[in-house]
Design a protein around this motif. Structure first.
Motif, mmCIF file in Angstrom:
data_model
loop_
_atom_site.group_PDB
_atom_site.id
_atom_site.type_symbol
_atom_site.label_atom_id
_atom_site.label_comp_id
_atom_site.label_asym_id
_atom_site.label_seq_id
_atom_site.Cartn_x
_atom_site.Cartn_y
_atom_site.Cartn_z
ATOM 1 N N ALA A 138 56.861 40.412 48.545
ATOM 2 C CA ALA A 138 55.926 39.678 47.701
ATOM 3 C C ALA A 138 55.821 40.317 46.319
ATOM 4 O O ALA A 138 56.258 41.449 46.098
ATOM 5 C CB ALA A 138 54.551 39.633 48.362
ATOM 6 N N GLU A 139 55.242 39.568 45.387
ATOM 7 C CA GLU A 139 55.079 40.068 44.020
ATOM 8 C C GLU A 139 54.301 41.373 44.027
ATOM 9 O O GLU A 139 53.296 41.518 44.724
ATOM 10 C CB GLU A 139 54.353 39.034 43.164
ATOM 11 C CG GLU A 139 54.231 39.431 41.702
ATOM 12 C CD GLU A 139 53.601 38.352 40.853
ATOM 13 O OE1 GLU A 139 53.401 38.606 39.650
ATOM 14 O OE2 GLU A 139 53.306 37.263 41.395
ATOM 15 N N GLY A 140 54.781 42.334 43.259
ATOM 16 C CA GLY A 140 54.148 43.643 43.217
ATOM 17 C C GLY A 140 54.708 44.612 44.231
ATOM 18 O O GLY A 140 54.334 45.791 44.248
ATOM 19 N N ARG B 143 58.428 46.029 46.366
ATOM 20 C CA ARG B 143 59.865 46.159 46.161
ATOM 21 C C ARG B 143 60.537 46.464 47.488
ATOM 22 O O ARG B 143 60.100 47.335 48.233
ATOM 23 C CB ARG B 143 60.182 47.295 45.184
ATOM 24 C CG ARG B 143 61.660 47.401 44.837
ATOM 25 C CD ARG B 143 61.989 48.774 44.266
ATOM 26 N NE ARG B 143 61.879 49.815 45.280
ATOM 27 C CZ ARG B 143 61.911 51.121 44.996
ATOM 28 N NH1 ARG B 143 62.003 51.520 43.752
ATOM 29 N NH2 ARG B 143 61.828 52.011 45.972
ATOM 30 N N GLY C 227 63.221 37.923 47.480
ATOM 31 C CA GLY C 227 62.965 39.038 46.577
ATOM 32 C C GLY C 227 63.575 40.346 47.002
ATOM 33 O O GLY C 227 63.397 41.368 46.330
ATOM 34 N N THR D 213 56.731 38.328 29.952
ATOM 35 C CA THR D 213 57.895 38.246 30.848
ATOM 36 C C THR D 213 58.981 39.209 30.406
ATOM 37 O O THR D 213 59.626 39.865 31.238
ATOM 38 C CB THR D 213 58.441 36.807 30.863
ATOM 39 O OG1 THR D 213 57.449 35.929 31.398
ATOM 40 C CG2 THR D 213 59.700 36.713 31.729
ATOM 41 N N ARG E 33 58.016 42.596 31.493
ATOM 42 C CA ARG E 33 58.167 42.738 32.945
ATOM 43 C C ARG E 33 59.625 42.977 33.311
ATOM 44 O O ARG E 33 59.933 43.789 34.179
ATOM 45 C CB ARG E 33 57.636 41.486 33.655
ATOM 46 C CG ARG E 33 57.845 41.514 35.168
ATOM 47 C CD ARG E 33 57.160 40.331 35.842
ATOM 48 N NE ARG E 33 57.587 39.061 35.295
ATOM 49 C CZ ARG E 33 58.728 38.457 35.632
ATOM 50 N NH1 ARG E 33 59.566 39.031 36.484
ATOM 51 N NH2 ARG E 33 59.038 37.286 35.114
ATOM 52 N N GLU F 216 61.245 46.137 35.233
ATOM 53 C CA GLU F 216 62.145 46.021 36.386
ATOM 54 C C GLU F 216 63.425 46.806 36.152
ATOM 55 O O GLU F 216 63.962 47.432 37.073
ATOM 56 C CB GLU F 216 62.472 44.545 36.639
ATOM 57 C CG GLU F 216 61.291 43.727 37.153
ATOM 58 C CD GLU F 216 61.606 42.243 37.206
ATOM 59 O OE1 GLU F 216 62.673 41.840 36.689
ATOM 60 O OE2 GLU F 216 60.783 41.490 37.763
#
Length: 215
Positions: A57-59, A61, A87, A181, A184, A188
């Motif tokens: 999920a987002e947040g 890894r 993901g 973005t 972000r 990453e």
């Protein structure tokens, strides 16, 4: 701090151990080295898709190292592609030393006999010291491996424009994305290369053969 150890035995020991650890909650950072996943090419009904989605999920890894043989096997492609869409990040390594995983620099999953590709006796050791050592080994293996698919990465276009002298805001406008973005994607990239700061990121990116054609 007391060391917590959980053990599992049998042909499904690796999956059973992961299930047991996952019951404590999805890790923020989950890294797994899987030299032999041929038995897992198809979805495992015991490992619900909801849990897979939660791990990536987002947040969070999730990184997975596969053998070259498994990562390129025709029967594995659909499953890997599904997890990648959720993901998960995959890389292929020519010679993984053993099955193991690390969750949040707190817990490490290990075979009782180091070097086994699919062990039948495994243990999860909750110890930041042990997990920290395993994380160093994992990061080294990850740096040696190459992407499962050499697809364009979101940060390549941003870094290419920064290398040409653009600001983050100017690069974002040119690429049709928001500055948030763009930042972000840079974050990453720093996570991907294991660096901090734009100078170190630029150096790591310029030295990365995977960026060929990005500029």
């Amino acid at each position: 701090m007391p060391v917590r150890i959980v053990m599992r035995h049998g042909p499904d020991a690796p999956e059973d151990l992961w299930q047991a650890d996952a019951e404590r909650g999805a890790p923020v950072r989950a890294d797994a080295a899987l030299p032999d996943v041929r038995r897992s090419f198809r979805p495992n009904p015991r490992f619900e898709e909801a849990k897979v989605r939660e791990i990536a999920a987002e947040g969070r890894r999730a990184r997975v190292l596969l053998s070259v043989e498994d990562g390129t096997h025709p029967e594995a492609q659909e499953r890997i592609a599904t997890l990648a869409a959720y993901g998960f990040h995959f890389r292929l390594h020519p010679k993984l030393p053993s099955w193991f995983w690390v969750n949040d620099d707190e817990t490490v999953g290990l075979p009782l006999t180091w070097g086994e590709a699919w062990p039948t006796s495994v243990m999860a050791v909750s110890s930041p010291a042990v997990a920290g050592l395993a994380r160093v080994v994992y990061d080294h293996l990850w740096a040696q491996a190459w992407p499962w698919r050499a697809e364009p990465r979101g940060w390549d276009s941003v870094l290419a424009m920064l290398a040409a002298g653009a600001t983050v805001e100017a690069a974002a406008r040119a690429l049709g994305i928001s500055p948030r973005t763009a930042r972000r994607r840079l974050a990453e990239a720093m996570e991907h290369y294991g660096v901090e700061g734009m100078f170190a990121l630029g150096a790591a990116w310029r030295a990365d053969p995977a960026r060929a054609g990005a500029e």
